[in-house]
Design a protein around this motif. Sequence first.
Motif, PDB file in Angstrom:
ATOM      1  N   ALA A 128      42.933  28.530  40.115  1.00 32.65           N
ATOM      2  CA  ALA A 128      42.002  28.363  41.244  1.00 32.65           C
ATOM      3  C   ALA A 128      42.004  26.954  41.838  1.00 32.65           C
ATOM      4  CB  ALA A 128      40.605  28.763  40.806  1.00 32.65           C
ATOM      5  N   SER A 129      42.080  25.903  40.987  1.00 35.07           N
ATOM      6  CA  SER A 129      41.986  24.541  41.530  1.00 35.07           C
ATOM      7  C   SER A 129      43.149  24.253  42.498  1.00 35.07           C
ATOM      8  CB  SER A 129      41.965  23.516  40.405  1.00 35.07           C
ATOM      9  OG  SER A 129      43.147  23.627  39.648  1.00 35.07           O
ATOM     10  N   CYS A 146      30.585  42.622  36.165  1.00 36.45           N
ATOM     11  CA  CYS A 146      30.828  42.640  37.618  1.00 36.45           C
ATOM     12  C   CYS A 146      31.213  41.239  38.077  1.00 36.45           C
ATOM     13  CB  CYS A 146      29.570  43.114  38.346  1.00 36.45           C
ATOM     14  SG  CYS A 146      29.781  43.175  40.132  1.00 36.45           S
ATOM     15  N   VAL A 147      32.317  41.120  38.811  1.00 35.82           N
ATOM     16  CA  VAL A 147      32.792  39.805  39.293  1.00 35.82           C
ATOM     17  C   VAL A 147      33.113  39.896  40.782  1.00 35.82           C
ATOM     18  CG1 VAL A 147      33.802  39.219  37.032  1.00 35.82           C
ATOM     19  CG2 VAL A 147      35.232  40.309  38.770  1.00 35.82           C
ATOM     20  N   PRO A 148      33.296  38.737  41.443  1.00 34.97           N
ATOM     21  CA  PRO A 148      33.645  38.779  42.873  1.00 34.97           C
ATOM     22  C   PRO A 148      34.988  39.465  43.121  1.00 34.97           C
ATOM     23  CG  PRO A 148      32.980  36.565  42.219  1.00 34.97           C
ATOM     24  CD  PRO A 148      33.104  37.359  40.963  1.00 34.97           C
ATOM     25  N   THR A 149      35.165  39.947  44.336  1.00 35.04           N
ATOM     26  CA  THR A 149      36.409  40.600  44.772  1.00 35.04           C
ATOM     27  C   THR A 149      37.622  39.700  44.544  1.00 35.04           C
ATOM     28  OG1 THR A 149      35.182  41.712  46.479  1.00 35.04           O
ATOM     29  CG2 THR A 149      37.545  41.565  46.829  1.00 35.04           C
ATOM     30  N   GLY A 150      38.722  40.328  44.246  1.00 32.30           N
ATOM     31  CA  GLY A 150      39.966  39.568  44.068  1.00 32.30           C
ATOM     32  C   GLY A 150      40.461  39.739  42.646  1.00 32.30           C
ATOM     33  N   VAL A 151      41.709  40.167  42.547  1.00 31.38           N
ATOM     34  CA  VAL A 151      42.271  40.441  41.222  1.00 31.38           C
ATOM     35  C   VAL A 151      42.169  39.234  40.302  1.00 31.38           C
ATOM     36  CG1 VAL A 151      44.502  40.794  40.109  1.00 31.38           C
ATOM     37  CG2 VAL A 151      43.748  42.320  41.888  1.00 31.38           C
ATOM     38  N   LYS A 152      42.288  38.041  40.895  1.00 31.16           N
ATOM     39  CA  LYS A 152      42.229  36.850  40.036  1.00 31.16           C
ATOM     40  C   LYS A 152      40.916  36.801  39.254  1.00 31.16           C
ATOM     41  CE  LYS A 152      40.876  34.273  44.106  1.00 31.16           C
ATOM     42  NZ  LYS A 152      41.394  33.528  45.239  1.00 31.16           N
ATOM     43  N   HIS A 153      39.812  37.177  39.887  1.00 34.48           N
ATOM     44  CA  HIS A 153      38.509  37.133  39.194  1.00 34.48           C
ATOM     45  C   HIS A 153      38.447  38.210  38.114  1.00 34.48           C
ATOM     46  CE1 HIS A 153      37.102  34.268  42.092  1.00 34.48           C
ATOM     47  NE2 HIS A 153      37.377  35.082  43.092  1.00 34.48           N
TER      48      HIS A 153
END
Length: 547
Positions: A89-90, A356-363
Motif C-alpha cells: 500500500a505505501s 468485513c473490509v473495504p473493497t479491493g482484493v488487496k484488502h
Amino acid sequence: MTSLPVDAIRALAAQHPKPPNVTFQYGTAGFRTLGNALDPVMFRVGILAALRSKRLDGKTIGVMVTASHNPEPDNGVKLVDPRGEMLEASWEAYATKLANAPTTDVLISVLETLVQNLKIDLSKPARVVYARDTRPSGAALIASVEDGFKAMGVEARNAGVTTTPVLHYLVKAINTKGTKDSYGDDSEEGYLQKLSTSFKKLVAGKPAIPPLIIDCANGVGAIVAEKLAKHLGDTLPIILQNTAIDTIGALNNACGADYVKTSQRLPPSLSSVLKPGQRACSLDGDADRLIYYYLDDRSQFHMLDGDKIAALVAAFIVELTKSAGLDSQIQVGIVQTAYANGGSTKYLSERLPVKCVPTGVKHLHHAAEHYDIGVYFEANGHGTVLFSPDTLEKLSTYQPSTPAQHTALNHLINLTNVINQTVGDALSDMLLVEVVLAHKSYSGIEWNSLYVDLPNRLVKVVVADRHLFKTEDAERRLVSPPGLQAKIDELVRRYEGGRSFVRPSGTEDVVRVYAEAAVRAQADELAFRVAGLVYDEVGGDPAKRPS
Ligand code: G16
C-alpha cells in the motif's frame, strides 16, 4: 548503476510528457482511465517497477496492463509484488506521486527523493515480468512501459497477452523457482498444467461432469480458457462463448461477469445457448472475476455470485478439515466487503468467523492471511482461498489415521494446487467450484439453496467529483459530504430489511450506490432514492440523474 540514469530518463521522458490539468490516482486496482490518457503513466510505472525490484533485492515485480471489467476504451496498469500479491500500500502513494509529476525535472527530483528516503540500492538488479489484456490500446501502452524499463536498464520478461491471474502466478513462480516453496513452472503452460492436473485428481472417480458454458466477455480469458479446455479434455467439457477478442467494441459489452452481476441477467448472447438446468459462468475482461448462473425449468435466471461461491467453497473446506481430523488445528475464516449480500453474511457468520473490509482484493487478501485457511470473495466474483504457510506445513506433515482421513487430506492438498492463491482467478475458481459441485453432486439449484439472497440493486451515479465522497467503517458509512449519511439513514429506516451504502469507485469515474431490502421492488426503489440523494447533494449532468 550507482546513481539514477538521469540522462536516459530525461531522453525517454520527453517522449511521454504528462499533459497539464489531469490528475492520476493509483486506485482500487492500479491506475485506470481512458487508454489514450495513460501514456505518461505507463512510462513512469515502468520506472517505478524497476525501483521496487531494486528495493527488494532484485526480486521480480509484475506489471499488468489491463482495465479488467471497465469499458473497452479504458485501460490501466497495476504492479504485482514478488509473492504475486498486489503492490504494498505505501508504494501506491509513490506511484501516484510519480504519475503526477508535471515535468521531467520534477519527475527526476521525485525519483531522487524516493531513492534516498527508501534507501534503494541502485546497484541491485531490476527484474520485471509484464503482460497485457486484449484491449486495442494495450500494445502502445506496453511500448511506453518498456521505455520506462529501458531507461532503468530492467531485465524485462514479456509474458505477452494473458490474464491478470496468470501474470500474478508467473511473478510468484519466478520468485520461488528452485526453492522449497516453488509455486510451479514459470510459464503459462506451467499454470495450466498445475491447475488441470490437480483438478483431474480431485474429480477422479466422480460421475462425468456435464458441459459448462463459459462467457469469456470477449476478452483475454477466451485465449487462456481455450488452452485450459484442451488440458482438461473430457474431465470438464467446456463450451466457450463470447470469444470475439478482435471485434472492436465487444469487450465486456453486454456480457461478462460485471454485466451479469450488475444487471442480474443473462448475457443476451447466451439466451439461445443456455438450456434450463445447465450451468454457465461469466469471466470479466481479464479473467479475475467469476459469476455462475443457471435457468430453472421455468427459464428463470438465477445468479450464483461471489458470496455464493464463498459459501459453497468454505463449507466444503470445513467438511474436508473435519474428515481429515484437522478441524481442531485449522480454522477457516471468511472475508467479505460491504457488498456481500445480507443473506450470505447471516448464513456464513452463523457458521464461521466473518470479517468485513473495504473493497479491493488487496484488502481482502491481507485480512484472509490472518486465518489458517482464509476464504475471500467480493460479491462481484473476485476472490480466492489462502492457505497459511503453517497450514501448508501441517498438511504436508500430518499423518492421517484412517483411509477416510487420508482421502480428505489428499483432497485438501490438491485444493491448494487447483486454487491460484496469489489473487482472484476466474478459471482457477471455476475449477474449484466444479470440484465442489462434483463432490456434493450439486446442480445450480442445490448450490443456490444454501441460503436465500436478499433482493439488491447496484447503481452508478455520475457526479462532478467523486473524490468528495469519503467513507468509514469498511465503506459502510459516508463521512463526506457532511450530512449525507444522516439522510441515507433516514431513508433506509423506511424499508423493511433495508441496507444501503455509498462509496466512490476506485476504478471508474462514478459513485456507487448499493441497496438491499426484503422485497425486490423496495430494494430497487431504495437504491434509486439513495442515488437521487447523492446526485442532488453534489450535482452533475441533469441528463444523468439516476431514475
Ligand atoms: C477491481 C478490483 C476489485 C473491485 C472492483 C471494483 O476489479 O480488483 O477488487 O471490487 O475493481 O472496484 P470499485 O468499486 O472501486 O470500482 P477488476 O475486476 O476491475 O480488476
